[in-house]
Design an enzyme around this catalytic site. Sequence first.
Site, PDB file in Angstrom:
ATOM      1  N   LYS A  81      42.698  34.132  52.125  1.00  0.00           N
ATOM      2  CA  LYS A  81      41.464  33.506  52.211  1.00  0.00           C
ATOM      3  C   LYS A  81      40.697  34.153  53.493  1.00  0.00           C
ATOM      4  O   LYS A  81      41.558  34.475  54.439  1.00  0.00           O
ATOM      5  CB  LYS A  81      41.676  32.004  52.323  1.00  0.00           C
ATOM      6  CG  LYS A  81      40.376  31.314  52.634  1.00  0.00           C
ATOM      7  CD  LYS A  81      39.531  30.877  51.541  1.00  0.00           C
ATOM      8  CE  LYS A  81      38.442  30.168  51.606  1.00  0.00           C
ATOM      9  NZ  LYS A  81      37.260  30.255  50.879  1.00  0.00           N
ATOM     10  N   CYS A 135      30.389  37.187  50.261  1.00  0.00           N
ATOM     11  CA  CYS A 135      30.412  35.526  49.966  1.00  0.00           C
ATOM     12  C   CYS A 135      28.728  35.140  50.158  1.00  0.00           C
ATOM     13  O   CYS A 135      28.049  35.587  50.717  1.00  0.00           O
ATOM     14  CB  CYS A 135      30.737  34.765  51.122  1.00  0.00           C
ATOM     15  SG  CYS A 135      30.697  33.017  50.922  1.00  0.00           S
ATOM     16  N   LYS A 138      34.764  44.526  50.061  1.00  0.00           N
ATOM     17  CA  LYS A 138      34.391  43.561  48.723  1.00  0.00           C
ATOM     18  C   LYS A 138      32.906  43.510  48.947  1.00  0.00           C
ATOM     19  O   LYS A 138      32.379  42.693  49.468  1.00  0.00           O
ATOM     20  CB  LYS A 138      35.342  42.352  48.644  1.00  0.00           C
ATOM     21  CG  LYS A 138      35.063  41.633  47.724  1.00  0.00           C
ATOM     22  CD  LYS A 138      36.027  40.155  47.736  1.00  0.00           C
ATOM     23  CE  LYS A 138      35.781  39.376  46.332  1.00  0.00           C
ATOM     24  NZ  LYS A 138      36.731  38.176  46.682  1.00  0.00           N
TER      25      LYS A 138
HETATM   26  C1  FMN Z   1      36.447  28.149  45.780  1.00  0.00           C
HETATM   27  C2  FMN Z   1      36.477  29.763  45.803  1.00  0.00           C
HETATM   28  C3  FMN Z   1      36.665  29.982  47.226  1.00  0.00           C
HETATM   29  C4  FMN Z   1      36.241  31.630  47.510  1.00  0.00           C
HETATM   30  N1  FMN Z   1      36.691  31.817  48.764  1.00  0.00           N
HETATM   31  C5  FMN Z   1      36.443  33.325  48.994  1.00  0.00           C
HETATM   32  C6  FMN Z   1      36.701  33.872  50.162  1.00  0.00           C
HETATM   33  O1  FMN Z   1      36.739  33.200  51.203  1.00  0.00           O
HETATM   34  N2  FMN Z   1      36.536  35.104  50.307  1.00  0.00           N
HETATM   35  C7  FMN Z   1      36.217  36.230  49.233  1.00  0.00           C
HETATM   36  O2  FMN Z   1      36.375  37.172  49.536  1.00  0.00           O
HETATM   37  N3  FMN Z   1      36.197  35.620  47.943  1.00  0.00           N
HETATM   38  C8  FMN Z   1      36.107  33.941  47.694  1.00  0.00           C
HETATM   39  N4  FMN Z   1      36.075  33.486  46.479  1.00  0.00           N
HETATM   40  C9  FMN Z   1      35.783  34.728  45.465  1.00  0.00           C
HETATM   41  C10 FMN Z   1      37.041  34.941  44.613  1.00  0.00           C
HETATM   42  O3  FMN Z   1      37.998  35.449  45.424  1.00  0.00           O
HETATM   43  C11 FMN Z   1      36.598  35.697  43.525  1.00  0.00           C
HETATM   44  O4  FMN Z   1      35.923  37.004  44.035  1.00  0.00           O
HETATM   45  C12 FMN Z   1      35.915  35.205  42.464  1.00  0.00           C
HETATM   46  O5  FMN Z   1      36.033  33.903  42.246  1.00  0.00           O
HETATM   47  C13 FMN Z   1      35.824  35.842  41.211  1.00  0.00           C
HETATM   48  O6  FMN Z   1      37.043  35.996  40.513  1.00  0.00           O
HETATM   49  P1  FMN Z   1      37.292  34.838  39.115  1.00  0.00           P
HETATM   50  O7  FMN Z   1      36.499  34.987  38.052  1.00  0.00           O
HETATM   51  O8  FMN Z   1      38.875  35.315  39.054  1.00  0.00           O
HETATM   52  O9  FMN Z   1      37.266  33.423  39.909  1.00  0.00           O
HETATM   53  C14 FMN Z   1      36.152  32.277  46.387  1.00  0.00           C
HETATM   54  C15 FMN Z   1      36.045  31.618  44.864  1.00  0.00           C
HETATM   55  C16 FMN Z   1      36.280  30.294  44.783  1.00  0.00           C
HETATM   56  C17 FMN Z   1      36.107  30.008  43.443  1.00  0.00           C
END
Ligand code: FMN
Length: 375
Positions: free
Chosen positions: A44, A152, A189
Amino acid sequence: MNRSVEFTGIRFHNPFLLSSAPPTESESNILRAFEAGWGGVVTKTIGLHPVVNVFGAKAKFMRTSPEDALVSMKKRPGAALHSSWNWELISDKTLDWWLPRIRRIKAAFPDRVLIASVMAGSGNDKELQNWQRLARECQDAGADGIELNFSCPHMDRRDMGSNIGKDQGLCSVVTEAVKEAATVPVWCKLTPATADIEVEAGACFRGGADAIVSSNTFPSIPLIDPETLEFEINVDGLVSSGGLGGPAILPQSLAKMAQLTRAFPDRSFSGIGGISDFSQALSYVLLGCGTVQVCTAAMLDQAVGPNVIKRLLAGLDAFLERNAERGWSGVEDFRGLRRDRIVPQSEIRRPDAADYHSGYEVAEGYAPPITAERQ
Ligand SMILES: Cc1cc2nc3c(=O)[nH]c(=O)nc-3n(C[C@H](O)[C@H](O)[C@H](O)COP(=O)(O)O)c2cc1C
């Protein structure tokens, strides 16, 4: 048959990583993830500024069903996952909280890959030094690589997150500053919320990035409940833009990745967005990704995705077995195989090609527009 991959100089047992998100927000989760078989984990995102999340739920899931055709956060039987929606900030734990945990996780799993996701601000030297400090201290604690969060979509500070990822100058300057301090690989990212993501990727590569990671969540707002006329997530009736993840973003995220891998065929990419089993991971690999990352599907599977990683590994094994007669024994043998199948619309075959001029009328007296075929 070989599941392992080398990506930005790091060896992974398998190409499947948990992305930076709630599944990777604690030591116990990360240890469980490695026990379950994930090849790598991105923590995270860790920062240096105080983080206070909004009141109430930080993330929810939207579902839909053929019976009601609704896209809604309301739970109902038979509805299938549509997406995740979140407005969670980065980790609310301090760097000092994280460092001993990174050390302990690496001591317990020295051969599993731990990437530290970090974020600081921008616009002055102090913030550049914050990026350097985060990178230096995480790598000294044992992180195998650093992921810079330029993505983000809902930070509560304007000099952070996707606002960096939308500015090619900042992408380049921050990456360069971190590369000065880092001895381990540095991944950037990027946010998908720009017109031409290869512009920001190019800036990161100029700053020395070892890989680009895409996608973070897409900017979005929750739906309005037709009964109450309130947003399905709100605090005191108010909502702000958050991030969409999960199945709904898979094709959009693939489109972003196709832009990236076509623009930089020789560079390294880690694909994220809507992956829950091997068929989806395969699309990213066929576009050129060397690793893929998962968030939403893992959140819904005992918090760290033990069944998701089992399916991904079984899918990879079965795929390699099915294609053994082609001589494929590992991911590198099919990575990027479909990257060049994405072409401009005008290059797609028409029923009658003779009279087709790439969407232009051929005005008399003028040369027809040049198509790729005629060049
Ligand atoms: C609740 C939540 C918190 C997230 N927090 C972060 C974060 O702290 N840093 C980050 O780079 N991406 C964060 N993401 C993004 C995810 O790492 C990922 O890039 C995004 O959810 C797309 O992937 P998925 O379709 O598998 O969910 C977060 C996503 C969610 C749902």
